[in-house]
Design a protein around this motif. Structure first.
Motif, mmCIF file in Angstrom:
data_model
loop_
_atom_site.group_PDB
_atom_site.id
_atom_site.type_symbol
_atom_site.label_atom_id
_atom_site.label_comp_id
_atom_site.label_asym_id
_atom_site.label_seq_id
_atom_site.Cartn_x
_atom_site.Cartn_y
_atom_site.Cartn_z
ATOM 1 N N THR A 91 0.724 -1.391 -0.119
ATOM 2 C CA THR A 91 0.006 -0.343 -0.249
ATOM 3 C C THR A 91 0.559 1.574 -0.036
ATOM 4 O O THR A 91 2.066 1.398 0.441
ATOM 5 N N ARG A 93 0.561 5.525 0.059
ATOM 6 C CA ARG A 93 -0.532 7.070 0.464
ATOM 7 C C ARG A 93 0.529 8.145 -0.036
ATOM 8 O O ARG A 93 1.763 8.181 0.389
ATOM 9 N N GLN A 100 -4.381 12.923 3.039
ATOM 10 C CA GLN A 100 -4.436 11.883 2.042
ATOM 11 C C GLN A 100 -4.870 12.629 1.196
ATOM 12 O O GLN A 100 -6.302 13.043 1.212
ATOM 13 N N GLU A 103 -4.513 7.148 -2.869
ATOM 14 C CA GLU A 103 -3.784 6.043 -2.400
ATOM 15 C C GLU A 103 -4.215 4.733 -3.900
ATOM 16 O O GLU A 103 -4.809 4.526 -3.903
ATOM 17 N N GLN A 105 -2.464 0.388 -4.373
ATOM 18 C CA GLN A 105 -2.386 -1.421 -3.705
ATOM 19 C C GLN A 105 -2.027 -1.600 -5.037
ATOM 20 O O GLN A 105 -2.943 -2.240 -5.813
ATOM 21 N N THR A 132 5.244 10.779 1.768
ATOM 22 C CA THR A 132 4.926 9.029 1.344
ATOM 23 C C THR A 132 4.918 7.929 2.179
ATOM 24 O O THR A 132 5.785 8.437 2.860
#
Length: 651
Positions: A91, A93, A100, A103, A105, A132
């Motif tokens: 993950t 971000r 934030q 995001e 993944q 990050t």
């Protein structure tokens, strides 16, 4: 027995797993692995990994407001030497100033290197912190890392040209607030308008009303001006083209596109007037000086019965009265405009200004600036936005020289330095002070209305040395769009004056017969210690000023001929002032509601012994007895006036 066998089998698997892990991790040190973060599961089953996941990211060069910027992130997953190597979840971000914004993944295995690309559009300038955060979970623990770095967001570069207009007074508070919200803005600000847009420009260069070319950066926000949204530019350079093209009114009106947003210079007859509009809801005061070039209007037309005509215009400038001051002809003249305080005049100066063509977006800005409710020209006609007026005045040494040469100088524009005692009269405030509607409304016919427009009358005298007689002073007269919140204000001082020598007979028959200097521009240059003058000299000065002020104040008042400037009124009941409805000096309208009826008699009787009646006894001396006391005989006399109805205005 089945449960025992299941437990033994489980313990065997656990022991086997521990043995394998010990073998795998026996060669792993803190330096051979990134530092770990957390371990998961029970502490007796899960070993401790290093603390950090290898991570780096790239930031854009010179990111700008309003454009998409790319932020790259690279994550390297270490080879942990695990026998089993299932895919795990990585993950990543992206945070801007700890918030934030994105995001991502994706599955990874040991030893994988993954690259991510984030697109982000910054909405404001300034220093932002880019962060990050990365996380990957393994059966034996979680690896994670974060990196932060500041980056400066700037406005995009832009080159734009058009016309530079001064900042309207109405925007000054908004600009102060904008500066408090944005650091390190340049000192000066002006409005740049062209055929497509209007913007506010902050610059280190002192602006000039002229054509301008700006290289700079556009900020991402705007400032509202009425219904307009003005974008904001920060100039890296601003080049003002002050070279003026000499032309004529006919050339401008016949070929407006040729002169679009050019600085021009034209010598022509020019008549201008103006009002100041003050809105109670926003507390902002808008001065507008409008005029026509190319049509000659004599001062006798411009200033005749000045106060009375101004009162009518201030009540309702849209009724055409103001336009009649400057244009009584069938021709289509060149309309001029300036959102600055200016004096009324009718003369032949040299005008310098910007030609704003038909259809240009700048017209929206000018229509917002013009608040005096007088129509701008038709959309297909140009406007001359005046930046400078040169009357080319004749230099006069002093007031005695001016008086001595007054017959020869009649009709000429002169300039001189002199001591001045002038009184300014706010037409709006005078109307409100003499109305039956309280302190901030005006009675027009039978209605109390808000009046938002104003013009200021200037009446005074100028002299050089202490004047020994009337012949050593010259009267001053003028009308301007100055802002004034009181009916009258005195302004003694030393001034530079530019004006026209005119006979009072050409201005107002009610004024004393003499030469007068009609003021077209006046600037204070120093203080005058007026109180140190001899009493006899001050009396001469004030008597002369009073002759102007009384007449102008009478004309400007709502009560017109019935107004007495020497009477200081106090309401008897409520907020309305008593009124003299007949001009005989007796204030029969006790209640101040614009009519004389039985309720006024009842009010007088009920308040007979109050200070509001007794301290103004001369106003209510209806019986003609002792003027220093109001008694029951005055009540009876007032009732007789109402009953007879003779020579008394009542409902």
């Amino acid at each position: 027995m089945d449960r025992v066998r299941e437990w033994v089998a489980t313990q065997g698997r656990l022991r086997s797993r521990r043995t394998v892990l010990k073998g795998v991790l026996s060669g792993v040190t803190a330096t051979s692995l990134p530092r770990t973060v957390t371990q998961t599961g029970e502490s007796d089953l899960e070993p401790t990994l290093g603390e950090r996941l290898p991570l780096n990211f790239s930031l854009p060069d010179n990111p700008t407001v309003g454009t998409s910027s790319t932020i790259g992130v690279t994550v390297s997953v270490p080879d942990l030497g695990l026998i089993r190597d299932p895919e795990e979840r990585l993950t990543v971000r992206l945070l801007i100033d700890d918030t934030q914004v994105a995001e991502r993944q994706q599955p990874v295995r040991q030893g994988d290197e993954s690259e991510f690309s984030f697109e982000h559009t910054f909405e404001t300038t300034g220093t932002k912190t880019i962060t990050t955060e990365t996380t990957v979970e393994f059966p034996i623990g979680t690896l994670k890392n974060s990196i932060s770095q500041p980056i400066d967001i700037v406005a995009p570069s832009i080159s734009v040209s058009g016309a530079a207009f001064p900042l309207p007074e109405a925007l000054e508070d908004d600009i102060d607030q904008y500066r408090s919200d944005h650091d390190l803005l340049p000192e000066f600000v002006f409005v740049l308008a062209n055929g497509e847009q209007q913007s506010l420009v902050f610059t280190d260069t002192d602006p000039i009303i002229s054509s301008v070319a700006v290289d700079g950066r556009r900020l991402g926000d705007s400032i509202s001006f009425g219904e307009l949204d003005l974008g904001v530019l920060v100039a890296e350079s601003a080049t003002f083209d002050t070279a003026a093209t000499q032309t004529t009114v006919d050339d401008i009106t016949n070929n407006p596109a040729q002169f679009a947003f050019d600085t021009i210079e034209v010598s022509t007859s020019h008549t201008r007037t103006g009002l100041r509009t003050r809105f109670a809801d926003d507390g902002i005061s808008y001065p507008t000086t409008t005029g026509v070039a190319g049509i000659d209007t004599a001062p006798s037309t411009l200033f005749g019965q000045t106060g009375e005509r101004l009162r009518t215009i201030v009540e309702d400038p849209s009724n055409g009265s103001l336009e009649s001051f400057i244009s009584t002809h069938d021709e289509s003249p060149l309309v001029t405009l300036s959102p600055e305080n200016g004096f009324w005049y009718g003369t032949t100066p040299t005008l310098t200004g910007l030609v704003v063509p038909a259809g240009a977006a700048a017209r929206e800005f000018l229509s917002r600036v013009d608040q005096e409710a007088v129509s701008l020209p038709e959309p297909d006609a140009p406007i001359l936005y005046v930046s400078d007026v040169d009357h080319d005045p004749i230099e006069v040494a002093d007031v005695p020289s001016l008086i001595q040469q007054s017959s020869e100088l009649a009709g000429d524009i002169v300039r001189l330095d002199a001591a001045v005692f002038q009184t300014t009269i706010s037409v709006q405030e005078t109307m409100e002070a003499t109305t039956a509607c309280g302190d901030d409304r005006v009675q027009i016919k039978e209605a109390c209305v808000d009046v938002v427009n104003d013009a200021v009358l200037h009446g005074g005298v100028a002299w050089s040395g202490p004047p020994q007689d009337q012949g050593e002073m010259i009267p001053l007269l003028g009308v301007s769009t100055k802002d004034q919140l009181d009916p009258l204000q005195d302004h003694p001082g030393k001034y530079e004056i530019i004006g026209e020598v005119v006979s009072t007979a050409r201005i107002d028959d009610a004024l004393p017969d003499s030469e007068v200097l009609v003021v077209y521009a006046i600037e204070r240059t120093g203080n005058l210690d007026y109180e140190t003058l001899e009493t006899t000299i001050k009396t001469r000065i004030e008597d002369t000023v009073e002759a102007f002020v009384s007449e102008f104040e009478r004309q400007a008042s709502v009560s017109g001929d019935n107004f007495d400037p020497d009477v200081d009124l106090t309401p008897v009941v409520g907020d309305n002032l008593p009124q003299d409805l007949t001009g005989d000096g007796l204030y029969r309208d006790i209640r101040g509601d614009g009519k004389f009826d039985i309720f006024d008699i009842q009010t007088l009787y009920a308040n007979l012994d109050t200070p509001a009646i007794q301290n103004q006894s001369e106003l209510f001396n209806f019986a003609g007895n002792d003027p220093n006391e109001v008694d029951i005989f005055d009540v009876q006399a007032l009732y007789s006036d109402l009953s007879s109805g003779s020579d008394v205005s009542h409902e």
